[in-house]
Design a protein around this motif. Structure first.
Motif, PDB file in Angstrom:
ATOM      1  N   ASP A 134     -32.049  23.374 154.872  1.00 29.92           N
ATOM      2  CA  ASP A 134     -31.299  24.729 155.225  1.00 29.92           C
ATOM      3  C   ASP A 134     -30.220  24.732 153.866  1.00 29.92           C
ATOM      4  O   ASP A 134     -29.946  26.138 154.203  1.00 29.92           O
ATOM      5  CB  ASP A 134     -30.134  23.811 156.173  1.00 29.92           C
ATOM      6  CG  ASP A 134     -30.322  23.797 157.149  1.00 29.92           C
ATOM      7  OD1 ASP A 134     -31.846  24.327 158.487  1.00 29.92           O
ATOM      8  OD2 ASP A 134     -29.728  21.992 158.029  1.00 29.92           O
ATOM      9  N   GLU A 135     -30.326  24.491 153.343  1.00 25.59           N
ATOM     10  CA  GLU A 135     -28.918  24.405 151.810  1.00 25.59           C
ATOM     11  C   GLU A 135     -29.666  25.777 150.837  1.00 25.59           C
ATOM     12  O   GLU A 135     -28.707  26.366 150.499  1.00 25.59           O
ATOM     13  CB  GLU A 135     -28.732  23.806 151.374  1.00 25.59           C
ATOM     14  CG  GLU A 135     -29.838  22.443 150.128  1.00 25.59           C
ATOM     15  CD  GLU A 135     -29.973  21.284 151.345  1.00 25.59           C
ATOM     16  OE1 GLU A 135     -30.463  20.745 150.809  1.00 25.59           O
ATOM     17  OE2 GLU A 135     -30.030  21.379 152.528  1.00 25.59           O
TER      18      GLU A 135
ATOM     19  N   TYR B  84     -31.083  28.462 151.985  1.00 28.67           N
ATOM     20  CA  TYR B  84     -30.635  29.803 153.092  1.00 28.67           C
ATOM     21  C   TYR B  84     -29.380  30.307 151.875  1.00 28.67           C
ATOM     22  O   TYR B  84     -28.959  31.809 152.708  1.00 28.67           O
ATOM     23  CB  TYR B  84     -30.531  29.866 153.873  1.00 28.67           C
ATOM     24  CG  TYR B  84     -31.902  29.584 154.929  1.00 28.67           C
ATOM     25  CD1 TYR B  84     -32.870  30.689 154.692  1.00 28.67           C
ATOM     26  CD2 TYR B  84     -31.948  28.427 155.267  1.00 28.67           C
ATOM     27  CE1 TYR B  84     -33.982  30.553 154.768  1.00 28.67           C
ATOM     28  CE2 TYR B  84     -33.179  28.761 155.986  1.00 28.67           C
ATOM     29  CZ  TYR B  84     -34.747  29.422 155.905  1.00 28.67           C
ATOM     30  OH  TYR B  84     -35.552  28.722 156.342  1.00 28.67           O
TER      31      TYR B  84
END
Length: 183
Positions: free
Chosen positions: A163-164, A166
């Motif tokens: 996720d990070e 993005y």
């Protein structure tokens, strides 16, 4: 060991399914290729995973230069020339290669690039890599540098995109269509 990549930028209207079909039909031709440790069939698609253009960008890690030379000069690379024209091949030297037993399950690769700044001692050279846990979540990573340009690319490999990424700047997120290896 040698790293090799060519990045073919195609128009935003290009049907990326033609690349997918190409790899589906031909990707296994480099499985067990002499001297090849890994070939990652990478693509980017505009507006997908933060990408700003469409590209086909295979990444190779060669154990022996003889295999790379065979690939380039004995007709295999001619398929690229016929389909996409004359392409510049970027060559680099792996400084750090970490692989997990699950590397062949990778579906995505993240590339962070930078320049090695001038210094009086190369053992203190700084690689401005993301200061987060991209490395601990990866199932493989390669740091490849080019002393001709004093540039580097750090590749991280994943089954799922963390996720990070993005919220990170100056990265490319590649989808992996196929992985050829010596195994």
């Amino acid at each position: 060991m040698v790293g090799m990549q060519y990045k073919i930028i195609v128009p935003k209207t290009y049907d990326m399914n033609s690349i997918r079909d190409r790899v589906l039909k031909n990707g296994s031709k480099t499985d067990f290729f002499p001297g090849l440790l890994f070939k990652f069939y990478l693509i980017t698609e505009k507006d997908k995973y933060k990408n700003i253009y469409n590209s086909y960008a295979p990444l190779y890690l060669w154990d022996k230069t003889e295999g790379m030379n065979q690939f380039i000069f004995n007709g295999f690379y001619d398929n690229i020339l016929k389909s996409f024209g004359w392409q510049k091949i970027n060559i680099g030297i792996p400084l750090n290669v970490k692989t997990d037993a699950n590397l062949l399950k990778s579906k995505f690769a993240i590339e962070c690039t930078g320049c090695i700044q001038e210094t009086q001692k190369l053992n203190s050279a700084v690689f401005n890599l993301p200061q987060n846990n991209l490395s601990e979540k990866s199932i493989g990573e390669f740091l490849i540098y080019n002393p001709d340009k004093w540039a580097y690319s750090q590749f991280y490999f994943y089954e799922d995109i963390p996720d990070e990424v993005y919220v990170m700047e100056n990265i490319k997120i590649y989808e992996i269509l196929h992985i050829s290896s010596k195994e």
